[in-house]
Design a protein around this motif. Sequence first.
Motif, mmCIF file in Angstrom:
data_model
loop_
_atom_site.group_PDB
_atom_site.id
_atom_site.type_symbol
_atom_site.label_atom_id
_atom_site.label_comp_id
_atom_site.label_asym_id
_atom_site.label_seq_id
_atom_site.Cartn_x
_atom_site.Cartn_y
_atom_site.Cartn_z
ATOM 1 N N SER A 169 0.832 -1.199 0.000
ATOM 2 C CA SER A 169 0.000 0.000 0.000
ATOM 3 C C SER A 169 0.871 1.254 0.000
ATOM 4 O O SER A 169 2.039 1.223 0.415
ATOM 5 N N ASN A 188 -7.317 3.664 6.193
ATOM 6 C CA ASN A 188 -6.482 4.447 7.108
ATOM 7 C C ASN A 188 -5.502 5.289 6.277
ATOM 8 O O ASN A 188 -4.743 4.741 5.474
ATOM 9 N N SER A 220 -1.605 4.409 6.106
ATOM 10 C CA SER A 220 -1.112 3.252 5.358
ATOM 11 C C SER A 220 -1.624 3.209 3.926
ATOM 12 O O SER A 220 -1.061 2.491 3.098
ATOM 13 N N SER A 221 -2.660 3.973 3.634
ATOM 14 C CA SER A 221 -3.284 3.935 2.305
ATOM 15 C C SER A 221 -3.245 5.300 1.629
ATOM 16 O O SER A 221 -3.666 6.307 2.211
ATOM 17 N N THR A 236 -9.338 0.294 7.258
ATOM 18 C CA THR A 236 -8.474 -0.751 6.705
ATOM 19 C C THR A 236 -7.104 -0.171 6.343
ATOM 20 O O THR A 236 -6.929 1.036 6.264
ATOM 21 N N HIS A 237 -6.154 -1.060 6.097
ATOM 22 C CA HIS A 237 -4.805 -0.616 5.709
ATOM 23 C C HIS A 237 -4.577 -0.747 4.201
ATOM 24 O O HIS A 237 -3.438 -0.773 3.738
ATOM 25 N N ASP A 246 -7.638 6.507 15.283
ATOM 26 C CA ASP A 246 -6.928 5.244 15.033
ATOM 27 C C ASP A 246 -7.477 4.071 15.832
ATOM 28 O O ASP A 246 -7.154 2.918 15.552
ATOM 29 N N SER A 271 -8.933 1.334 13.734
ATOM 30 C CA SER A 271 -8.138 0.775 12.637
ATOM 31 C C SER A 271 -7.941 -0.727 12.814
ATOM 32 O O SER A 271 -7.842 -1.232 13.946
ATOM 33 N N LYS A 285 -2.378 -4.102 12.466
ATOM 34 C CA LYS A 285 -1.371 -4.103 11.389
ATOM 35 C C LYS A 285 -0.758 -5.491 11.272
ATOM 36 O O LYS A 285 -0.678 -6.238 12.219
#
Length: 343
Positions: free
Chosen positions: A64, A169, A172-173, A207-208, A337, A340, A343
Amino acid sequence: MYLTQPIKKITLGLAGAIALMAGSAQANTELKVYTALETEQLRPYAKAFNAQYPDISIKWVRDSTGIVTAKLLAEKNNPQADVIWGLAATSLLVLKEQDMLEPYAPKGLAKLSPKFRDKAATPSWVGMDAWMASLCFNTIEAEKLGLPKPTRWEDLTKPVYKGHVVMPNPASSGTGFLDVSSWLQLFGEDKGWDYMDRLHNNIARYTHSGSKPCKLAAAGEAPIGISFAYKGASLKKKGAPLDVIYPQEGLGWDMEAASIVKGTKNLDAARKLMDFAVSKEANKLYNKSFAVVAYPGIAQQIPYFPSDAESLMMNNDFEWSASNRKQILSKWQSRYDSKSDPK
């Protein structure tokens, strides 16, 4: 004595053949290419590049956007990548600020739309295509739950959607970050954070991955996924019960871009990849997934994309997004967060 000459000739012939094979092996350069492109896009892109440059192989490192960006920053003093091919322009602007990109003007650069390139005379990065925000709305699940079809970003804050919205998120994205940075620009910073406070009340999970909310919606695991147009359109084309919605206030977007990593030991091969990345042929490949590409006159209408896609895209200040990225992410994580995914 009579056997000596033939043996010498055979020995010399074998030595020459071995040297030739060794030379061929040395000529085959491997480029380590970091990317956030979708997995299904990688093989066609590499195949088209290798048709022109069969002596250069690509070793993809895919994740990502936020993870690829963090990996590059962590490797600043010991670069592992040769080229970046398919990463958000906002991320490349961050890397440029850190002096991590090798300036290069690819062959054919002048043919690109000016907004799809670094503004420097010799650009540090060049654009490929634009990906834009969208909502993936599962019509079957929505009917079961009695959910109306949203048409605006603001609609997602209504109490009826509580626990029914999934979003990426932004740490991360890249899709998540374009959403957050676009809301701050569309609504103004104070109203943008207020909007996200109210949206957070309805979020089921962050989501990540930028594509995962749409995949979850397509699978019926969530009625609404905040995602991007390509993933929504491709899943709908495969038969998923989705409506792909383009909110009326305006669409956040980012540009996929390519660059050479400063310090690469394969500079000549890296430049060839950049030449290909801006070519007409490459842009035709980009258009299979994206309605807006860097090369004018190439883009054809894509099913389930709006016919006026480019006009719906907001006036995105990439420099502002890049320079404020760290502060935006820090504030977002401190507020939201808790929902989330691990991870």
